[in-house]
Design a protein around this motif. Structure first.
Motif, PDB file in Angstrom:
ATOM      1  N   SER A  96     -17.298  -6.971  24.051  1.00 21.74           N
ATOM      2  CA  SER A  96     -17.061  -6.203  22.838  1.00 21.74           C
ATOM      3  C   SER A  96     -15.786  -5.396  23.063  1.00 21.74           C
ATOM      4  N   ALA A 128     -25.894   1.420  17.920  1.00 20.29           N
ATOM      5  CA  ALA A 128     -25.812  -0.020  18.218  1.00 20.29           C
ATOM      6  C   ALA A 128     -27.078  -0.503  18.924  1.00 20.29           C
ATOM      7  N   GLY A 157     -29.764  -3.190  17.471  1.00 15.36           N
ATOM      8  CA  GLY A 157     -29.675  -4.503  18.107  1.00 15.36           C
ATOM      9  C   GLY A 157     -31.039  -5.166  18.211  1.00 15.36           C
ATOM     10  N   SER A 179     -28.714  -9.557  23.762  1.00 12.72           N
ATOM     11  CA  SER A 179     -27.277  -9.529  24.068  1.00 12.72           C
ATOM     12  C   SER A 179     -26.581  -8.360  23.370  1.00 12.72           C
ATOM     13  N   THR A 180     -27.054  -7.999  22.176  1.00 16.60           N
ATOM     14  CA  THR A 180     -26.463  -6.858  21.471  1.00 16.60           C
ATOM     15  C   THR A 180     -26.666  -5.586  22.276  1.00 16.60           C
ATOM     16  N   ARG A 181     -27.868  -5.457  22.836  1.00 18.82           N
ATOM     17  CA  ARG A 181     -28.165  -4.247  23.617  1.00 18.82           C
ATOM     18  C   ARG A 181     -27.410  -4.244  24.951  1.00 18.82           C
ATOM     19  N   ASP A 228     -24.560  -5.610  25.449  1.00 16.36           N
ATOM     20  CA  ASP A 228     -23.174  -5.265  25.099  1.00 16.36           C
ATOM     21  C   ASP A 228     -23.020  -3.768  24.881  1.00 16.36           C
TER      22      ASP A 228
END
Ligand code: ZN
Length: 311
Positions: free
Chosen positions: A17, A45, A49, A53-55, A57
């Protein structure tokens, strides 16, 4: 350990990111305002999430901001239900040179062992070795006695390497004891000796596993003491003869909690004056990182260039 390494690398290779507020040039620590802003963004975020993967990141992004507040935000996530998140936090805390990061990592080792999350434990050990705070050595040394536990056995080489990097003299006797145990299991004297032993039905490859600890244990003993010997008895004799002199010459590493600047090679029992403080003699921000008998092992060097300022 190849599997663990592969998993860790996979975690580190997760989608990138955009970088947040870059650490100010020449400084190791961000401002409190920068930390607050990054934490607010992180919380948004992380809670939104719905993908691991969002977390992950979000953790990586927050971890680029160096501040005690960031450390204290990350530490509780070492026991997050998502193993990938916890492992990423363990990796990232290794670049936050603050005692709260080291203490948090050490405190979470037990819970992650119980939860059978060796990837998180291995990453924690690696970060603990990198940070090198002596207060965390005892937590790792306690694991040496649990070499009968398969879950501990899996991460023991990582723990032993970390113990060597930290370099606490208090780890020497427990390491020699463990070395002695590796000698009494299969293959005793012979280098790389089979160890397949004729004890039918007792664990799987247990003797081999013990024999594999010999290298890491000897490496840690060398790193801590600067000495060498070829057996537990040899180490024991050498240590008994050399200990007092080595301890008398031990050097302390101190760090300023505010600027994260380390002072190496100082007296172990007297706070050095802080380099960041304007008023001379100010030392209340200094904490002892560790006392070592020998020079710390060179950190795995990425490359010897770069005179500084970059990070
Ligand atoms: Zn200071």
């Amino acid at each position: 350990m190849h599997l663990l390494l592969a998993l860790l690398l996979a975690i580190q290779d997760a989608p990138k990111s955009p970088p947040p507020a870059p650490a100010p040039a020449g400084a190791k620590v961000n401002t409190e305002a920068e930390a607050d802003a990054a934490i607010a963004e992180f919380k948004k975020a992380f809670s939104k999430g719905d993908l691991t993967s969002t977390r992950v990141d979000a953790v990586k992004k927050l971890a680029q901001v160096k501040h005690e507040k960031v450390v204290r935000q990350l530490v509780p996530l070492l026991t997050h239900a998502l193993e990938d998140v916890a492992a990423q936090v363990a990796v990232q805390l290794g670049s936050h040179d603050h005692h709260a990061a080291a203490e948090g990592l050490a405190a979470a080792v037990g819970a992650n062992l119980t939860a059978k999350r060796p990837v998180v434990v291995a990453a924690s050990c690696s970060s603990l070795g990198k940070l090198g705070y002596e207060a965390t050595s005892a937590t790792l040394v306690k694991l040496l006695d649990k070499n009968g536990d398969d879950d501990v056995m899996l991460i023991l080489p990582d723990a032993i390497r970390a113990i060597g990097q930290i370099g606490s003299a208090s780890a020497v006797d427990p390491l020699i004891d463990l070395l002695r145990k590796t000698e009494s299991t299969g293959g005793g004297g012979g280098p790389g000796g089979g160890g397949r032993g004729g004890r039918g039905g007792r664990g799987f490859g247990r003797d081999d596993d013990m024999a594999k600890l010999r290298g890491p244990v000897t490496g840690a003993l060398r790193a801590i003491t600067g000495g060498d010997a070829d057996s537990a008895n040899g180490w024991d004799q050498w240590w008994k003869a050399s200990r007092a002199e080595l301890l008398a010459g031990a050097k302390g590493t101190w760090i300023c909690k505010t600027s994260w600047d380390r002072v190496e090679g100082a007296a172990p029992n007297k706070k050095p004056a802080c380099s960041h403080a304007a008023d001379k003699g100010h030392d209340s921000c200094m904490v002892l990182v560790r006392v070592r008998l020998t020079e710390p092992p060179a950190p795995a060097p990425p490359s010897p260039r770069d005179g500084g300022g970059g990070k």
